[in-house]
Design a protein around this motif. Structure first.
Motif, PDB file in Angstrom:
ATOM      1  N   ASP A 190       0.826  -1.206   0.000  1.00  0.00           N
ATOM      2  CA  ASP A 190       0.000   0.000   0.000  1.00  0.00           C
ATOM      3  C   ASP A 190       0.863   1.260   0.000  1.00  0.00           C
ATOM      4  O   ASP A 190       2.101   1.199   0.014  1.00  0.00           O
ATOM      5  N   SER A 239       1.536   3.385   2.213  1.00  0.00           N
ATOM      6  CA  SER A 239       2.356   3.623   3.401  1.00  0.00           C
ATOM      7  C   SER A 239       3.546   2.669   3.473  1.00  0.00           C
ATOM      8  O   SER A 239       4.373   2.771   4.375  1.00  0.00           O
ATOM      9  N   THR A 259       3.215  -0.720   3.704  1.00  0.00           N
ATOM     10  CA  THR A 259       2.838  -2.003   4.298  1.00  0.00           C
ATOM     11  C   THR A 259       2.564  -3.030   3.210  1.00  0.00           C
ATOM     12  O   THR A 259       1.897  -2.746   2.222  1.00  0.00           O
ATOM     13  N   GLN A 271      -5.850  -0.800  -3.413  1.00  0.00           N
ATOM     14  CA  GLN A 271      -6.104   0.348  -2.532  1.00  0.00           C
ATOM     15  C   GLN A 271      -6.742   1.462  -3.339  1.00  0.00           C
ATOM     16  O   GLN A 271      -6.367   1.706  -4.490  1.00  0.00           O
ATOM     17  N   ARG A 300      -8.210   6.976  -1.319  1.00  0.00           N
ATOM     18  CA  ARG A 300      -8.303   7.444   0.069  1.00  0.00           C
ATOM     19  C   ARG A 300      -7.473   6.601   1.024  1.00  0.00           C
ATOM     20  O   ARG A 300      -7.436   6.871   2.225  1.00  0.00           O
ATOM     21  N   GLY A 301      -6.829   5.556   0.505  1.00  0.00           N
ATOM     22  CA  GLY A 301      -6.012   4.690   1.339  1.00  0.00           C
ATOM     23  C   GLY A 301      -6.725   3.470   1.868  1.00  0.00           C
ATOM     24  O   GLY A 301      -6.149   2.694   2.635  1.00  0.00           O
ATOM     25  N   ASN A 359     -10.525  -0.285   6.288  1.00  0.00           N
ATOM     26  CA  ASN A 359      -9.909   0.963   6.715  1.00  0.00           C
ATOM     27  C   ASN A 359      -8.978   0.630   7.873  1.00  0.00           C
ATOM     28  O   ASN A 359      -9.421   0.390   8.992  1.00  0.00           O
ATOM     29  N   LYS A 360      -7.676   0.561   7.582  1.00  0.00           N
ATOM     30  CA  LYS A 360      -6.738   0.100   8.609  1.00  0.00           C
ATOM     31  C   LYS A 360      -6.568   1.112   9.734  1.00  0.00           C
ATOM     32  O   LYS A 360      -6.192   0.741  10.849  1.00  0.00           O
ATOM     33  N   ASN A 361      -6.837   2.388   9.461  1.00  0.00           N
ATOM     34  CA  ASN A 361      -6.729   3.398  10.520  1.00  0.00           C
ATOM     35  C   ASN A 361      -7.843   3.258  11.553  1.00  0.00           C
ATOM     36  O   ASN A 361      -7.636   3.474  12.741  1.00  0.00           O
ATOM     37  N   LYS A 362      -9.027   2.884  11.071  1.00  0.00           N
ATOM     38  CA  LYS A 362     -10.173   2.688  11.968  1.00  0.00           C
ATOM     39  C   LYS A 362     -10.376   1.218  12.335  1.00  0.00           C
ATOM     40  O   LYS A 362     -11.265   0.901  13.125  1.00  0.00           O
ATOM     41  N   HIS A 363      -9.575   0.331  11.726  1.00  0.00           N
ATOM     42  CA  HIS A 363      -9.756  -1.118  11.893  1.00  0.00           C
ATOM     43  C   HIS A 363     -11.185  -1.524  11.539  1.00  0.00           C
ATOM     44  O   HIS A 363     -11.796  -2.355  12.209  1.00  0.00           O
TER      45      HIS A 363
END
Length: 268
Positions: free
Chosen positions: A156, A158, A160, A199, A202-203, A217-221
Motif C-alpha cells: 500500500d 504507506s 505495508t 487500494q 483514500r487509502g 480501513n486500517k486506521n479505523k480497523h
C-alpha cells in the motif's frame, strides 16, 4: 478491450491463436509492448505499434507478470520463476530451489525494488534487489505464518505489504518486528480464499474473495463486507483480477463479468 470513453467492450483479435484463458497482462509503456500470459498456451509479446507478436515458452502456463524498476521482467509460471533476457530474447529460470520449479502464483515489486514471490506450496519469498539474498516465510519455518498457498501480494501507499492466502485470509508485514501478522477481525474473511488486494485513492484497501468483496480501513480497523445483497452480481471473484483506474474507479473480475465501482460513493 474496454473503451472507458463509451463503456464498451471488444474482443482482441491481434493474435489468432491466443486462446481465451488469459491469466496475466503487463503493459510496457516505454516499448509499447503488451505481454500476455495464458493458461496452457504460453506467453505472448504483442507490439502495439507494429501489431506483430512473438511467442515464448518459459512454461505453458503463466500466472503473473511484473517488472522491476531496474527493467527486469519476471514471469510467474507453473514450472518456476523466470526472467526475460533481452540480449538473447528468451526467458531464463531463476536458479534457486524451490523457485526454479515451483508453482509460482503471484508477484509484487515493492518500493525498494525487491521482488516478492508467492507460491502455492512453499509460502512467500523475497529476492533482495541489492544483494540478491532470498528471504522465505512459510508455515514450517516461521512462527506466525499460517498458510503456504499465496494468492496475492500488494504494497500500500504507506509501505505495508499485504498478503492474500487461499486458506487463511489476509496477512500483513509488521515493519517494526519484521514478521507477518494475520487479520483476525472477521471469521468470514479468514475462511475465504483471497482473490486480490488493491487500494483506493483514500487509502482504503479492497479485498476481493471467493465469498464477497471487503473494504478495510486500517486506521479505523473497520472491515465491511459487500455481497449480492448489496448489488454484486456474484460473491465469487476471480484471482489476480483487479485494477484501480486513473480516474480512481475500481475494477474487479468475477465469474459473472466485470464489476466497476466508485469507492467514494460507499460509506466506508
Amino acid at each position: 478491450i474496454f473503451n472507458a470513453n463509451n463503456s464498451t467492450f471488444s474482443v482482441f483479435k491481434g493474435i489468432p491463436k491466443l486462446g481465451t484463458n488469459i491469466h496475466s497482462l503487463y503493459h510496457d509503456v516505454k516499448s509499447s509492448k503488451l505481454w500476455i500470459g495464458t493458461f496452457r498456451n504460453g506467453l505472448f509479446c504483442y507490439d502495439l505499434k507494429t501489431q506483430t507478436y512473438t511467442k515464448y515458452l518459459p512454461s505453458n502456463s503463466i500466472f503473473y507478470l511484473c517488472k522491476q524498476h531496474n527493467g527486469r521482467l519476471w514471469a510467474a509460471t507453473t514450472q518456476g520463476l523466470f526472467y526475460y533476457n533481452p540480449s538473447s530474447d528468451n526467458f531464463v529460470v531463476f536458479d534457486y530451489y524451490p523457485l526454479n520449479n515451483a508453482f509460482i502464483y503471484t508477484l509484487c515489486v515493492d518500493n525498494k525494488d525487491n521482488l516478492w514471490v508467492g507460491t502455492t506450496l512453499h509460502g512467500i519469498f523475497c529476492i533482495n534487489n541489492k544483494n540478491k539474498v532470498v528471504g522465505h516465510w512459510c508455515k514450517e519455518a516461521k512462527e506466525n505464518f499460517r498458510d503456504n498457498y499465496i494468492t496475492s501480494i500488494f504494497q500500500d501507499s504507506s509501505g505495508t505489504l499485504w498478503i492474500g492466502t487461499n486458506n487463511y485470509g489476509v496477512a500483513f508485514y509488521d515493519l517494526q518486528k519484521h514478521i507477518f501478522r494475520f487479520l483476525n477481525t472477521n471469521i468470514q474473511l479468514t475462511q475465504s480464499p483471497i482473490s486480490s488486494i488493491i487500494q483506493d485513492n483514500r487509502g482504503i484497501l479492497w479485498i476481493s474473495t471467493g465469498n464477497g468483496l471487503y473494504s478495510y480501513n486500517k486506521n479505523k480497523h473497520l472491515l465491511i463486507r459487500y455481497t449480492i445483497e448489496n448489488g454484486l452480481p456474484t460473491n465469487q471473484f476471480n484471482f489476480s483480477s483487479s485494477l484501480r483506474s486513473t480516474d480512481n474507479l475500481l475494477l474487479f473480475g468475477t465469474v459473472k463479468g466485470v464489476v466497476i465501482l466508485s469507492p467514494s460513493t460507499l460509506n466506508n
